[in-house]
Write a protein that holds these residues in place. Structure first.
Motif, PDB file in Angstrom:
ATOM      1  N   GLY A  63     -12.773   2.839  -0.008  1.00 38.88           N
ATOM      2  CA  GLY A  63     -12.803   3.860  -1.367  1.00 38.88           C
ATOM      3  C   GLY A  63     -13.570   3.581  -2.932  1.00 38.88           C
ATOM      4  O   GLY A  63     -13.329   4.991  -3.555  1.00 38.88           O
ATOM      5  N   LEU A 125      -9.455  12.585  -2.519  1.00 39.92           N
ATOM      6  CA  LEU A 125      -8.216  11.792  -4.039  1.00 39.92           C
ATOM      7  C   LEU A 125      -8.339  12.660  -5.378  1.00 39.92           C
ATOM      8  O   LEU A 125      -7.949  13.652  -5.590  1.00 39.92           O
ATOM      9  CB  LEU A 125      -8.104  11.286  -4.034  1.00 39.92           C
ATOM     10  CG  LEU A 125      -7.158  10.287  -2.587  1.00 39.92           C
ATOM     11  CD1 LEU A 125      -7.247   8.509  -3.245  1.00 39.92           C
ATOM     12  CD2 LEU A 125      -5.915  10.831  -2.883  1.00 39.92           C
ATOM     13  N   SER A 340       1.694   8.115  -4.080  1.00 43.45           N
ATOM     14  CA  SER A 340       0.343   8.558  -3.826  1.00 43.45           C
ATOM     15  C   SER A 340       0.414   9.531  -5.024  1.00 43.45           C
ATOM     16  O   SER A 340      -0.142   9.360  -5.458  1.00 43.45           O
ATOM     17  CB  SER A 340       0.259   9.776  -2.718  1.00 43.45           C
ATOM     18  OG  SER A 340       0.290   8.680  -1.224  1.00 43.45           O
ATOM     19  N   ALA A 356      -6.771   3.083  -4.328  1.00 44.69           N
ATOM     20  CA  ALA A 356      -5.558   3.624  -3.037  1.00 44.69           C
ATOM     21  C   ALA A 356      -5.528   2.604  -2.097  1.00 44.69           C
ATOM     22  O   ALA A 356      -5.717   2.158  -1.206  1.00 44.69           O
ATOM     23  CB  ALA A 356      -6.206   4.959  -2.038  1.00 44.69           C
ATOM     24  N   ASN A 360      -3.534   0.286   0.137  1.00 43.16           N
ATOM     25  CA  ASN A 360      -3.761   0.531   1.815  1.00 43.16           C
ATOM     26  C   ASN A 360      -3.111  -1.652   1.953  1.00 43.16           C
ATOM     27  O   ASN A 360      -2.959  -1.789   3.099  1.00 43.16           O
ATOM     28  CB  ASN A 360      -4.712   1.310   2.451  1.00 43.16           C
ATOM     29  CG  ASN A 360      -4.150   2.396   2.034  1.00 43.16           C
ATOM     30  OD1 ASN A 360      -3.220   2.886   2.138  1.00 43.16           O
ATOM     31  ND2 ASN A 360      -5.051   3.428   1.876  1.00 43.16           N
TER      32      ASN A 360
END
Length: 423
Positions: A63, A125, A340, A356, A360
């Protein structure tokens, strides 16, 4: 669904994701079957199952790399091309005589492909944030979640059946996966100009080291009480929920009276009910529950888990289990897109991938703890004892959620529909 038919950029991203999901769903179940044919099948199946969590554990790094990437659309295409080449190589190597080194190499290819997929998810994203109007974001993310879950459910079943019909031709499935990634790259390439226009502006400065970038994200989350609380509670809910599927199977083994015809049929039926609830929960984004605050939604989910626990150790009713499984999964189908969406609304574009990854990773941290506690208790004492403990812990979590919900309100977005109301 309105955005899917009218927003070509969003449609391209979703179609590419679905194509990749088809290949992954087909191959993941087939690779488990392949592992079971190895001379060292117990070790092979264990490694194959454990490998699915490794890319998620690396999502913080992938990420952060996605946040640092400037030409996001080009890298989205390159990622799919890389996955195509990996599975073409796998399709050739899987024809070689079985051995432990070969299996580990094939497993490494699978892990590398999934890690590239995590990196690609981080690239998407900021584009979604810019492509979709703010008030439609939750609906669009929900639709993406519903279609993704549907593809996973359908093609895992197809893969398990098709591999038998094709006489266990594992190389063919590796080739199919390569083709799906190639088609995904083509779909993105077709809309490359449109997607490039949605990319965040190029920031002309030296990139921060990954660790510093992760540190900045953690500092940002520490200053945002709402997001921090949601992430922490998501970890606790996941700690409890990650054991539900396995506990249901153990409970049914110990309670044949709850079977519908036989054990296999009952487990399959419960899996279908859970999957359908997950899909419908995400699909019906405007069912009235969107007006509830995030903490109230989490509270309802926790209450449903208490009901599911009671269904096993108190009611001992398959009908009650099915009902509470559906309600639990329906609420889960709403919470995941909600989190989200809130993240995309609150987090700066240059930190979305890293954030994100944090979500996770934190959600994953509680899984082994919950599984060790509940599965150990189920095998040493009984499954009913595990459900009692889950009900008690869920009740405590419910009380804390209700208390926190009175102190921390959802952020107010003047241009949104669902999240504009305070708790």
């Amino acid at each position: 669904m309105h955005e899917y038919f009218n927003n070509r950029g969003y449609r391209a991203i979703l179609n590419a994701s679905l194509l990749s999901g088809i290949g992954d769903s087909l191959y993941n179940i087939v690779f488990i079957i392949y592992a079971a044919t190895m001379p060292f099948k117990s070790l092979a199946v264990t490694l194959a199952a454990m490998a699915t969590t490794l890319p998620t554990m690396l999502s913080l790094v992938t990420g952060s790399l996605a946040d640092r990437t400037q030409a996001k659309t080009s890298h989205m295409v390159a990622t799919r091309i890389g996955q195509t080449l990996l599975f073409l190589g796998l399709a050739g190597m899987i024809l070689l005589p079985a051995s432990l080194p070969l299996f580990l190499l094939l497993l490494g290819i699978n892990i590398l492909s999934d890690t590239l997929g995590q990196y690609g998810n981080g690239l998407v994203l900021p584009l979604l944030h810019r492509l979709i109007p703010a008030k439609e974001l939750n609906t669009a993310i929900s639709f993406q979640s519903a279609t993704g879950t549907t593809v996973q459910m359908v093609f895992q079943a197809v893969g398990a059946s098709l591999i038998v019909l094709l006489n266990h031709n594992y190389a063919l499935f590796g080739g199919i996966n390569a083709v799906t990634f190639l088609l995904a790259a083509w779909v993105i390439t077709r809309e490359k100009c449109r997607l490039k226009q949605a990319e965040p502006p190029v920031v002309a400065h030296t990139h921060q080291p990954i660790l510093k970038n992760i540190g900045n994200v953690l500092k940002f989350l520490a200053t945002n009480r709402f997001l921090l609380a949601v992430i922490i509670f998501a970890m606790f809910v996941n700690t409890l929920g990650s054991s539900v599927d396995g506990l249901m199977s153990v409970s049914l083994v110990q309670q044949p009276g709850m079977w519908l015809r036989d054990f296999g049929t009952t487990v399959a039926l419960l899996n279908i009910v859970f999957s359908v609830g997950l899909i419908l929960g995400a699909l019906f984004a405007q069912d009235g529950l969107q007006r509830l605050s995030t903490f109230k939604l989490l509270s309802l989910l926790t209450a449903a888990m208490i009901g599911l626990s009671f269904s096993f150790f108190l009611f001992r009713s398959l009908a009650a289990v099915m009902a509470f499984s559906f309600v639990t999964s329906y609420l889960m189908g709403k919470i995941n897109p909600r989190v989200s969406t809130l993240m995309m609304r609150l987090v700066p574009e240059q930190q979305m991938g890293t954030t994100a990854g944090v979500v996770n990773l934190v959600a994953l941290l509680g899984m082994p703890v919950g599984q060790v506690v509940f599965f150990t208790l189920a095998n040493v004492v009984s499954a009913a004892a595990s459900w009692m403990l889950m009900a008690a812990l869920s009740a405590v979590l419910l009380l804390v959620l209700l208390l926190v919900g009175t102190r921390i309100a959802d952020p107010v977005f003047t241009d949104s529909e669902g999240q504009s109301e305070k708790a």
